[in-house]
Scaffold this active site. Structure first.
Site, PDB file in Angstrom:
ATOM      1  N   ASP A 110       0.881  -1.167   0.000  1.00 39.72           N
ATOM      2  CA  ASP A 110       0.000   0.000   0.000  1.00 39.72           C
ATOM      3  C   ASP A 110       0.919   1.217   0.000  1.00 39.72           C
ATOM      4  O   ASP A 110       1.394   1.654   1.045  1.00 39.72           O
ATOM      5  CB  ASP A 110      -0.896   0.001   1.238  1.00 39.72           C
ATOM      6  CG  ASP A 110      -1.754   1.252   1.324  1.00 39.72           C
ATOM      7  OD1 ASP A 110      -2.237   1.718   0.276  1.00 39.72           O
ATOM      8  OD2 ASP A 110      -1.933   1.771   2.450  1.00 39.72           O
ATOM      9  N   GLU A 118      -1.442  -1.547  -4.713  1.00 35.86           N
ATOM     10  CA  GLU A 118      -2.645  -0.741  -4.884  1.00 35.86           C
ATOM     11  C   GLU A 118      -2.386   0.290  -5.974  1.00 35.86           C
ATOM     12  O   GLU A 118      -1.374   0.983  -5.970  1.00 35.86           O
ATOM     13  CB  GLU A 118      -3.028  -0.048  -3.581  1.00 35.86           C
ATOM     14  CG  GLU A 118      -4.329   0.701  -3.686  1.00 35.86           C
ATOM     15  CD  GLU A 118      -4.832   1.253  -2.363  1.00 35.86           C
ATOM     16  OE1 GLU A 118      -5.723   2.104  -2.398  1.00 35.86           O
ATOM     17  OE2 GLU A 118      -4.327   0.840  -1.304  1.00 35.86           O
ATOM     18  N   ASP A 169      -2.119   1.107   7.340  1.00 39.21           N
ATOM     19  CA  ASP A 169      -1.370   0.905   6.094  1.00 39.21           C
ATOM     20  C   ASP A 169      -0.989  -0.566   5.927  1.00 39.21           C
ATOM     21  O   ASP A 169      -1.010  -1.099   4.819  1.00 39.21           O
ATOM     22  CB  ASP A 169      -0.098   1.762   6.077  1.00 39.21           C
ATOM     23  CG  ASP A 169      -0.403   3.231   6.275  1.00 39.21           C
ATOM     24  OD1 ASP A 169      -0.873   3.859   5.322  1.00 39.21           O
ATOM     25  OD2 ASP A 169      -0.193   3.723   7.392  1.00 39.21           O
TER      26      ASP A 169
END
Length: 180
Positions: free
Chosen positions: A7, A67, A140
């Site tokens: 991420d 992502e 996160d």
């Protein structure tokens, strides 16, 4: 199969590695990479790259799921996020690993079942899917684990696919009968 999820973020980049046998998932490691607050932006990028490279080397995943950048209202933040994604992807490419990208909506849909789920919902489902005693923290790390889980859930099991290809097309799972 081991999947390493990332991420990306310019201030804090989440990471998580999940191992699966196709039906059960297990946490290998997770966390977040943060650079010192007073570090320059290039120093932050170097920290993200070097830490991810070391983690990928130690974890030895089969692929990396990242992502994907989506619409951002703040151009400056989007550019910084793009740089962080770039160095994360560079670390994966240098490790010789394939990279798969997923949008936030795809990740939430795969993990929670709803593409507009909130962060606490994602954290709770990651905890349930991986059988963790507590929520993965920081968020996160939970998001990175969700990216890895998304990739695992997006793969069609080879055994099911091969059986369906060799048999007459069934119109529903009720009509499926395994060969003996």
């Amino acid at each position: 199969m081991r999947v390493f999820g990332i991420d990306p973020g310019s201030n804090r980049t989440g990471y998580g590695c999940v191992e699966t046998d196709g039906s059960r998932h297990r946490l290998v490691l997770c966390g977040a990479i943060s650079a010192p607050a007073l570090a320059t932006f290039p120093e932050k990028l170097l920290t993200i790259h070097s830490r991810l490279a070391a983690l990928l080397d130690g974890c030895r995943p089969e692929c990396v799921a990242v992502e994907n950048l989506f619409h951002a209202t703040n151009v400056r933040s989007a550019l910084k996020l793009g740089h962080a994604r770039g160095v994360a992807m560079l670390a994966a490419v240098e490790a010789g690993l394939p990279i798969i990208e997923y949008t936030p909506a795809e990740i939430k849909r795969a993990v929670v079942g709803y593409g507009r789920a909130e962060k606490p919902q994602v954290q709770a489902m990651v905890r349930l899917i991986l059988g963790l005693a507590e929520l993965p923290s920081p968020h996160d790390a939970a998001d990175a684990l969700a990216v890895a889980i998304c990739h695992v859930h997006s793969k069609t099991p080879v055994s099911v696919a091969s059986v369906l290809d060799t048999r007459v097309k069934a119109t529903s799972w009720r009509h499926y009968r395994p060969e003996r």
